[in-house]
Design a protein around this motif. Structure first.
Motif, PDB file in Angstrom:
ATOM      1  N   VAL A   1      -4.353  12.800 -49.187  1.00  0.00           N
ATOM      2  CA  VAL A   1      -5.368  13.541 -48.431  1.00  0.00           C
ATOM      3  C   VAL A   1      -5.408  14.997 -48.891  1.00  0.00           C
TER       4      VAL A   1
ATOM      5  N   GLY B   1     -11.695  18.032 -54.549  1.00  0.00           N
ATOM      6  CA  GLY B   1     -12.842  18.526 -53.796  1.00  0.00           C
ATOM      7  C   GLY B   1     -13.573  17.448 -53.003  1.00  0.00           C
ATOM      8  N   GLN B   2     -12.871  16.383 -52.661  1.00  0.00           N
ATOM      9  CA  GLN B   2     -13.470  15.288 -51.897  1.00  0.00           C
ATOM     10  C   GLN B   2     -13.379  15.569 -50.404  1.00  0.00           C
ATOM     11  N   LYS B   3     -14.307  15.022 -49.680  1.00  0.00           N
ATOM     12  CA  LYS B   3     -14.270  15.126 -48.227  1.00  0.00           C
ATOM     13  C   LYS B   3     -13.550  13.888 -47.670  1.00  0.00           C
ATOM     14  N   ILE B   4     -12.704  14.115 -46.678  1.00  0.00           N
ATOM     15  CA  ILE B   4     -12.038  13.021 -45.992  1.00  0.00           C
ATOM     16  C   ILE B   4     -12.836  12.745 -44.728  1.00  0.00           C
ATOM     17  N   THR B   5     -13.273  11.512 -44.583  1.00  0.00           N
ATOM     18  CA  THR B   5     -14.109  11.155 -43.435  1.00  0.00           C
ATOM     19  C   THR B   5     -13.260  10.606 -42.298  1.00  0.00           C
TER      20      THR B   5
ATOM     21  N   HIS C   1     -11.774   7.313 -43.224  1.00  0.00           N
ATOM     22  CA  HIS C   1     -10.539   7.448 -44.013  1.00  0.00           C
ATOM     23  C   HIS C   1      -9.361   7.696 -43.084  1.00  0.00           C
TER      24      HIS C   1
ATOM     25  N   SER D   1      -6.689  15.030 -52.598  1.00  0.00           N
ATOM     26  CA  SER D   1      -8.099  14.667 -52.696  1.00  0.00           C
ATOM     27  C   SER D   1      -9.017  15.799 -52.254  1.00  0.00           C
ATOM     28  N   THR D   2      -8.635  16.489 -51.194  1.00  0.00           N
ATOM     29  CA  THR D   2      -9.477  17.588 -50.718  1.00  0.00           C
ATOM     30  C   THR D   2      -9.274  18.845 -51.557  1.00  0.00           C
ATOM     31  N   TRP D   3      -8.026  19.188 -51.864  1.00  0.00           N
ATOM     32  CA  TRP D   3      -7.722  20.430 -52.581  1.00  0.00           C
ATOM     33  C   TRP D   3      -8.049  20.335 -54.066  1.00  0.00           C
TER      34      TRP D   3
END
Length: 121
Positions: free
Chosen positions: A83, A91-95, A98, A86-88
């Motif tokens: 998590v 650059g993905q958003k965690i929904t 997820h 993926s975000t850092w």
């Protein structure tokens, strides 16, 4: 070795190994322009150092945790590291979906640390 260190060291090693393995498995996604063989070789190189952490984590950890508990910890650590990565890094958003899915996996790991539930007769 003090009991706190005996219990904490495997966890710290698992965290380190999961950080490395997450980079080995997913870090190349930022380098899609690089040749596949190059990213495979770099990933293998990273994975070597990951193994240098995960093998002692599991060997020493098996003195105080069951293999199932070690695997459960590893899965929760993996998801937590993923998590953040993926975000850092990606650059993905965690929904919410997820997070719910990850929470269900963590709930499964929770039961690995509970006293055995007696089977119904």
């Amino acid at each position: 070795m003090p009991i706190l260190l005996t219990r904490a060291l495997p966890i710290l090693l698992l965290i380190g190994s999961n950080i490395l393995m997450t980079f080995a498995w997913y870090g190349h996604l930022k380098f899609k322009d690089k040749p596949m063989l190059a990213v495979i070789l770099v990933s293998w190189g990273i994975a070597f150092f990951e193994y240098c952490l995960v093998i002692p984590a599991n060997r020493w950890g098996s003195d105080v945790y069951s293999p199932a508990q070690l695997k459960g910890m590893q899965e929760v650590i993996t998801l937590t590291v993923f998590v953040v990565f993926s975000t850092w890094y990606l650059g993905q958003k965690i929904t919410l979906n997820h997070l719910i899915g990850f929470a269900l996996i963590a709930a499964g790991a929770f039961f690995l640390f509970r006293a055995p539930i007696a089977a119904a007769a």
